[in-house]
Write a protein that holds these residues in place. Sequence first.
Motif, PDB file in Angstrom:
ATOM      1  N   GLU A  94     -23.042 -39.218  55.754  1.00 24.69           N
ATOM      2  CA  GLU A  94     -23.766 -40.387  55.255  1.00 24.69           C
ATOM      3  C   GLU A  94     -24.912 -40.798  56.169  1.00 24.69           C
ATOM      4  OE1 GLU A  94     -20.628 -43.230  54.540  1.00 24.69           O
ATOM      5  OE2 GLU A  94     -20.425 -42.545  52.464  1.00 24.69           O
ATOM      6  N   GLY A  95     -25.144 -40.027  57.232  1.00 20.56           N
ATOM      7  CA  GLY A  95     -26.365 -40.236  58.007  1.00 20.56           C
ATOM      8  C   GLY A  95     -26.215 -40.695  59.435  1.00 20.56           C
ATOM      9  N   THR A  96     -24.991 -40.864  59.929  1.00 22.74           N
ATOM     10  CA  THR A  96     -24.803 -41.315  61.306  1.00 22.74           C
ATOM     11  C   THR A  96     -24.903 -40.130  62.266  1.00 22.74           C
ATOM     12  OG1 THR A  96     -23.451 -43.234  60.712  1.00 22.74           O
ATOM     13  CG2 THR A  96     -23.165 -42.350  62.931  1.00 22.74           C
ATOM     14  N   VAL A  97     -25.773 -40.259  63.263  1.00 28.21           N
ATOM     15  CA  VAL A  97     -25.973 -39.170  64.224  1.00 28.21           C
ATOM     16  C   VAL A  97     -25.456 -39.514  65.609  1.00 28.21           C
ATOM     17  CG1 VAL A  97     -27.965 -38.240  62.984  1.00 28.21           C
ATOM     18  CG2 VAL A  97     -28.317 -39.958  64.787  1.00 28.21           C
ATOM     19  N   ALA A  98     -25.178 -40.791  65.861  1.00 26.39           N
ATOM     20  CA  ALA A  98     -24.647 -41.207  67.168  1.00 26.39           C
ATOM     21  C   ALA A  98     -23.733 -42.396  66.974  1.00 26.39           C
ATOM     22  CB  ALA A  98     -25.786 -41.554  68.128  1.00 26.39           C
ATOM     23  N   VAL A  99     -22.666 -42.448  67.786  1.00 30.27           N
ATOM     24  CA  VAL A  99     -21.624 -43.463  67.607  1.00 30.27           C
ATOM     25  C   VAL A  99     -21.200 -44.026  68.957  1.00 30.27           C
ATOM     26  CG1 VAL A  99     -19.356 -43.988  66.624  1.00 30.27           C
ATOM     27  CG2 VAL A  99     -20.760 -42.171  65.615  1.00 30.27           C
ATOM     28  N   GLY A 100     -21.153 -45.354  69.041  1.00 28.35           N
ATOM     29  CA  GLY A 100     -20.484 -46.028  70.143  1.00 28.35           C
ATOM     30  C   GLY A 100     -19.064 -46.305  69.691  1.00 28.35           C
ATOM     31  N   ASP A 101     -18.127 -45.477  70.142  1.00 29.35           N
ATOM     32  CA  ASP A 101     -16.772 -45.490  69.592  1.00 29.35           C
ATOM     33  C   ASP A 101     -15.769 -46.046  70.580  1.00 29.35           C
ATOM     34  OD1 ASP A 101     -14.923 -44.720  67.440  1.00 29.35           O
ATOM     35  OD2 ASP A 101     -14.120 -43.324  68.929  1.00 29.35           O
ATOM     36  N   ILE A 102     -14.945 -46.965  70.102  1.00 27.97           N
ATOM     37  CA  ILE A 102     -13.901 -47.576  70.925  1.00 27.97           C
ATOM     38  C   ILE A 102     -12.695 -46.650  71.010  1.00 27.97           C
ATOM     39  CG2 ILE A 102     -12.325 -49.531  71.134  1.00 27.97           C
ATOM     40  CD1 ILE A 102     -15.232 -50.306  71.581  1.00 27.97           C
TER      41      ILE A 102
END
Length: 388
Positions: free
Chosen positions: A109-117
């Motif tokens: 769906e277009g997410t290329v980077a994530v700040g993930d907990i």
Amino acid sequence: MIKITADDIFDGRKFHGPDRALVLDEHATVSALVPRSWVGEDFVKVDGILCPGFINTHCHLELSHMKGSVPEGTGLPAFLTAVMENRTPPAADVLHSAIDAAAEAMRQEGTVAVGDIANTAATVSVKRRTAHQTEWHTFVECMGVADAFAPQRLEHSMAVLAQFRQAQLPAALVPHAPYSVSPTLFRLINGLKSNGTISIHNQESAAENELFRHKTGPFLQFYRHFNMDASSIGGTASNSLPAFIPYFDQGQTMLLVHNTFTNRQDVEAALAREGETYWCLCPNANLYIEGMLPDVDMLLEMPGVTITLGTDSLASNHQLSIWREIETLRGKFPHIPLETMLQWATLNGAMALGIDDRFGSFEKGKTPGVVQITGNTSRILDPKSLFA
């Protein structure tokens, strides 16, 4: 070279209209954004809007197996109780299957980077395996309400952090929330060196501010339910943000998440601190848990406020789509230009995670990914496939 045109192109800051072409090299690195007439006839035209890949600055991938398991509208203390009591999956393969599926859906769906907990190392394997597709920045949460056990809580979280770093995955140790971190633990986290951006859940519920102002409210029942000694937390006669923000005095970049019950005085307290501050909105999760949205208009009026977007978790959301978050905000705040919201979702998010040298905008030399938005859908584009 790969040359693409569309009905409109958003570059991370502004729209350029239909008479522009995005030029990429064979590695999907941006070469230029130029007038369409400059590229001749050797281009591909796609429908809709092109924009840089989305940056999800707040996600809980490790809760992906909990989709639909927590009722909506319970309020935050009851939501947290349900998550803590039901977060253990029936089997490890169920957890990892859910994590893999959620990560891939985000990417598509277009997410290329994530700040993930992360509270555990459950997402190490998927992040290591997909690091060539998605830029993962893991925020390992530390929490502990009893002051006396702060060193032990820090040691536990540092062990989780080490597993991400050993896998050569970017990671930082961060506090969970004002209501779950004791004063001593805040000081210990502040003292960590080379820790990167500090993410923290902020003012997600009115109960949080009530706890800090008056040491009353639903969080006291939450602590009693789990037999927690939280005597060191709250009762500061102020909202939670002015109470905890002074702990971070090393010039750290702060990412304040949710901000549903943040007011002007809270914002001023945060901006008075040295260091960059970003304000992450997760509207669909806010509606899922509290039925409330942040005062976005107030945030926009405040000089120095930089907004990013997140999705929270599948325990508090029906999907992990940044475009769905934008659609919700557009429905509630139709006067805010789409251009503004797309910058929240792209360049601002990249800045918050410290990756804007590569992501967030169609600037020469960057590899931000390309998203196609058509109607109510978004998808990641493989530029090479357009010429297949």
